[in-house]
Scaffold this motif. Structure first.
Motif, PDB file in Angstrom:
ATOM      1  N   PHE A  81       0.856  -1.180   0.000  1.00  0.00           N
ATOM      2  CA  PHE A  81       0.000   0.000   0.000  1.00  0.00           C
ATOM      3  C   PHE A  81       0.894   1.233   0.000  1.00  0.00           C
ATOM      4  O   PHE A  81       1.739   1.394   0.886  1.00  0.00           O
ATOM      5  N   GLU A  82       0.719   2.090  -1.005  1.00  0.00           N
ATOM      6  CA  GLU A  82       1.514   3.311  -1.104  1.00  0.00           C
ATOM      7  C   GLU A  82       0.580   4.517  -1.093  1.00  0.00           C
ATOM      8  O   GLU A  82      -0.386   4.578  -1.860  1.00  0.00           O
ATOM      9  N   GLU A  83       0.899   5.448  -0.219  1.00  0.00           N
ATOM     10  CA  GLU A  83       0.125   6.687  -0.114  1.00  0.00           C
ATOM     11  C   GLU A  83       1.091   7.819   0.198  1.00  0.00           C
ATOM     12  O   GLU A  83       1.770   7.779   1.227  1.00  0.00           O
ATOM     13  N   ALA A  84       1.131   8.816  -0.703  1.00  0.00           N
ATOM     14  CA  ALA A  84       2.093   9.919  -0.563  1.00  0.00           C
ATOM     15  C   ALA A  84       3.493   9.327  -0.473  1.00  0.00           C
ATOM     16  O   ALA A  84       3.882   8.554  -1.349  1.00  0.00           O
ATOM     17  N   ASP A  85       4.270   9.648   0.584  1.00  0.00           N
ATOM     18  CA  ASP A  85       5.638   9.131   0.688  1.00  0.00           C
ATOM     19  C   ASP A  85       5.724   7.925   1.622  1.00  0.00           C
ATOM     20  O   ASP A  85       6.807   7.561   2.072  1.00  0.00           O
ATOM     21  N   ARG A  86       4.587   7.290   1.892  1.00  0.00           N
ATOM     22  CA  ARG A  86       4.557   6.155   2.817  1.00  0.00           C
ATOM     23  C   ARG A  86       4.332   4.849   2.076  1.00  0.00           C
ATOM     24  O   ARG A  86       3.468   4.753   1.203  1.00  0.00           O
ATOM     25  N   VAL A  87       5.101   3.820   2.427  1.00  0.00           N
ATOM     26  CA  VAL A  87       4.960   2.472   1.876  1.00  0.00           C
ATOM     27  C   VAL A  87       4.642   1.527   3.023  1.00  0.00           C
ATOM     28  O   VAL A  87       5.396   1.455   4.009  1.00  0.00           O
ATOM     29  N   THR A  88       3.541   0.811   2.905  1.00  0.00           N
ATOM     30  CA  THR A  88       3.135  -0.167   3.906  1.00  0.00           C
ATOM     31  C   THR A  88       3.151  -1.549   3.267  1.00  0.00           C
ATOM     32  O   THR A  88       2.518  -1.756   2.222  1.00  0.00           O
ATOM     33  N   LEU A  89       3.871  -2.469   3.887  1.00  0.00           N
ATOM     34  CA  LEU A  89       3.902  -3.861   3.450  1.00  0.00           C
ATOM     35  C   LEU A  89       3.342  -4.690   4.601  1.00  0.00           C
ATOM     36  O   LEU A  89       3.932  -4.746   5.684  1.00  0.00           O
ATOM     37  N   VAL A  99       6.331  -0.512   7.872  1.00  0.00           N
ATOM     38  CA  VAL A  99       5.951   0.758   7.252  1.00  0.00           C
ATOM     39  C   VAL A  99       7.187   1.638   7.130  1.00  0.00           C
ATOM     40  O   VAL A  99       8.004   1.715   8.059  1.00  0.00           O
ATOM     41  N   TRP A 100       7.305   2.312   5.990  1.00  0.00           N
ATOM     42  CA  TRP A 100       8.367   3.276   5.749  1.00  0.00           C
ATOM     43  C   TRP A 100       7.749   4.614   5.368  1.00  0.00           C
ATOM     44  O   TRP A 100       6.775   4.661   4.605  1.00  0.00           O
ATOM     45  N   THR A 101       8.290   5.692   5.874  1.00  0.00           N
ATOM     46  CA  THR A 101       7.901   7.036   5.464  1.00  0.00           C
ATOM     47  C   THR A 101       9.141   7.748   4.951  1.00  0.00           C
ATOM     48  O   THR A 101      10.148   7.839   5.666  1.00  0.00           O
ATOM     49  N   ALA A 102       9.061   8.220   3.707  1.00  0.00           N
ATOM     50  CA  ALA A 102      10.201   8.887   3.060  1.00  0.00           C
ATOM     51  C   ALA A 102      11.459   8.018   3.144  1.00  0.00           C
ATOM     52  O   ALA A 102      12.568   8.524   3.351  1.00  0.00           O
ATOM     53  N   GLY A 103      11.274   6.708   3.001  1.00  0.00           N
ATOM     54  CA  GLY A 103      12.403   5.793   2.989  1.00  0.00           C
ATOM     55  C   GLY A 103      12.914   5.364   4.340  1.00  0.00           C
ATOM     56  O   GLY A 103      13.820   4.528   4.419  1.00  0.00           O
ATOM     57  N   VAL A 104      12.357   5.899   5.415  1.00  0.00           N
ATOM     58  CA  VAL A 104      12.806   5.572   6.762  1.00  0.00           C
ATOM     59  C   VAL A 104      11.767   4.659   7.422  1.00  0.00           C
ATOM     60  O   VAL A 104      10.585   5.008   7.507  1.00  0.00           O
ATOM     61  N   VAL A 113       1.527   0.726  14.635  1.00  0.00           N
ATOM     62  CA  VAL A 113       0.144   0.238  14.717  1.00  0.00           C
ATOM     63  C   VAL A 113      -0.801   1.199  14.010  1.00  0.00           C
ATOM     64  O   VAL A 113      -1.727   0.778  13.294  1.00  0.00           O
ATOM     65  N   LYS A 114      -0.594   2.490  14.192  1.00  0.00           N
ATOM     66  CA  LYS A 114      -1.461   3.487  13.556  1.00  0.00           C
ATOM     67  C   LYS A 114      -1.429   3.342  12.038  1.00  0.00           C
ATOM     68  O   LYS A 114      -2.491   3.337  11.390  1.00  0.00           O
ATOM     69  N   TYR A 115      -0.235   3.202  11.470  1.00  0.00           N
ATOM     70  CA  TYR A 115      -0.137   3.147  10.016  1.00  0.00           C
ATOM     71  C   TYR A 115      -0.557   1.791   9.460  1.00  0.00           C
ATOM     72  O   TYR A 115      -1.101   1.723   8.346  1.00  0.00           O
ATOM     73  N   LEU A 116      -0.331   0.721  10.218  1.00  0.00           N
ATOM     74  CA  LEU A 116      -0.835  -0.580   9.776  1.00  0.00           C
ATOM     75  C   LEU A 116      -2.365  -0.582   9.789  1.00  0.00           C
ATOM     76  O   LEU A 116      -2.997  -1.138   8.891  1.00  0.00           O
ATOM     77  N   THR A 117      -2.953   0.046  10.792  1.00  0.00           N
ATOM     78  CA  THR A 117      -4.409   0.158  10.844  1.00  0.00           C
ATOM     79  C   THR A 117      -4.921   0.994   9.680  1.00  0.00           C
ATOM     80  O   THR A 117      -5.940   0.655   9.050  1.00  0.00           O
ATOM     81  N   ARG A 118      -4.198   2.071   9.371  1.00  0.00           N
ATOM     82  CA  ARG A 118      -4.562   2.905   8.231  1.00  0.00           C
ATOM     83  C   ARG A 118      -4.507   2.087   6.941  1.00  0.00           C
ATOM     84  O   ARG A 118      -5.422   2.148   6.108  1.00  0.00           O
ATOM     85  N   GLY A 119      -3.455   1.291   6.767  1.00  0.00           N
ATOM     86  CA  GLY A 119      -3.338   0.474   5.563  1.00  0.00           C
ATOM     87  C   GLY A 119      -4.436  -0.558   5.456  1.00  0.00           C
ATOM     88  O   GLY A 119      -4.996  -0.780   4.371  1.00  0.00           O
ATOM     89  N   TYR A 120      -4.763  -1.181   6.586  1.00  0.00           N
ATOM     90  CA  TYR A 120      -5.817  -2.200   6.585  1.00  0.00           C
ATOM     91  C   TYR A 120      -7.169  -1.593   6.238  1.00  0.00           C
ATOM     92  O   TYR A 120      -7.907  -2.131   5.401  1.00  0.00           O
ATOM     93  N   ARG A 121      -7.509  -0.465   6.869  1.00  0.00           N
ATOM     94  CA  ARG A 121      -8.797   0.161   6.599  1.00  0.00           C
ATOM     95  C   ARG A 121      -8.879   0.662   5.159  1.00  0.00           C
ATOM     96  O   ARG A 121      -9.946   0.589   4.527  1.00  0.00           O
ATOM     97  N   ALA A 122      -7.769   1.168   4.622  1.00  0.00           N
ATOM     98  CA  ALA A 122      -7.763   1.608   3.228  1.00  0.00           C
ATOM     99  C   ALA A 122      -7.983   0.428   2.297  1.00  0.00           C
ATOM    100  O   ALA A 122      -8.727   0.532   1.308  1.00  0.00           O
TER     101      ALA A 122
END
Length: 255
Positions: A81-89, A99-104, A113-122
């Protein structure tokens, strides 16, 4: 007749019984659903390529309204899942991932947990907007026939009503799904935030049905559309394991 003969007859009866063309998912509300609605749902599945071809289709990619990129392995639940500069695997069954944001890479537990939840709901939302017609007999669904109506495009349709029990993240929702009577494809839907709402929150079209591999998918949703829609027979594991940029259109699509 002796017991052995009875056993043999029973085994032959089971062996000769026809296999359902489009069996419901475990947890589908068969008892509460209408036979007419189920019949139409099965006809829709046939028109889109058939249940066997749906089951054989493994990898999907699309950009939800041209923005959020998803790559989905239906068989394993792995998602990119890619959104803006964030990559969620992550895996949508275990809800675990990285999860990576801007490569970090994000290491802090609460943020992860917040971003994994965001990826799941998306993924829950965006995949439904892509493949909803394949999920008419899904787990937790009650499917009823609401009669006939004209769609906003002026064509006649069968109307199927979907309500839900203990599935997804918004089981209180309701949908009216309009199946073109001649083409037998879903060409409109209405969304109700709560099943008890007297009027839908929106009514929108499903347009642009096209073959993708062994099945058909629709990308058009009125003034918006999914982009980069494709299915694949095979993808390298790096798509789901590495945050490095990928060009999905460079891979061989399903035949």
């Amino acid at each position: 007749m002796n017991p052995l003969h009875l056993l043999l007859i029973g085994l032959l009866t089971v062996a000769c019984s026809p296999v359902p063309e489009n069996p419901p998912a475990d947890g589908f509300d068969s008892a509460g659903s209408d036979a007419r609605a189920i019949e139409i749902a099965d006809a829709v599945m046939r028109k889109m390529g058939g249940r066997e071809n749906w089951d054989r289709t493994r990898y999907f990619t699309w950009r939800f309204f041209g923005r959020r990129l998803h790559v989905w392995d239906r068989w394993t639940g792995d998602v990119r899942f890619e959104e803006a500069d964030r990559v969620t695997l992550m895996n949508v069954h275990s809800r675990k991932g990285r999860v990576w944001t801007a490569g970090v890479e994000i290491a802090e537990a609460d943020s992860l947990v917040k971003y994994l939840t965001r990826g799941y709901r998306a993924w829950i939302n965006d995949s439904y907007w892509l493949v909803m017609p394949y999920k008419l007999k899904d787990s937790g669904v009650t499917l009823t026939y609401a009669g006939e109506a004209k769609m906003e495009n002026g064509r006649d349709a069968h109307v199927l009503t979907l309500t839900f029990t203990a599935v997804g993240v918004t089981p209180q929702n309701k949908y009216d799904v309009y199946v073109d009577k001649e083409r037998m494809l879903v060409e409109q839907w209405s969304f109700y935030r709560n099943a008890s709402d007297p009027e839908p929150r929106f009514v929108g079209p499903w347009t642009g049905w096209k073959p993708h591999g062994r099945i058909m998918l629709s990308a058009g949703r009125g003034t918006r559309a999914h982009t980069d829609v494709a299915v694949f027979d095979d993808l390298p594991r790096t798509v789901f394991e590495s945050p490095d940029p990928v060009d999905m259109m460079a891979f061989d699509k399903a035949r």
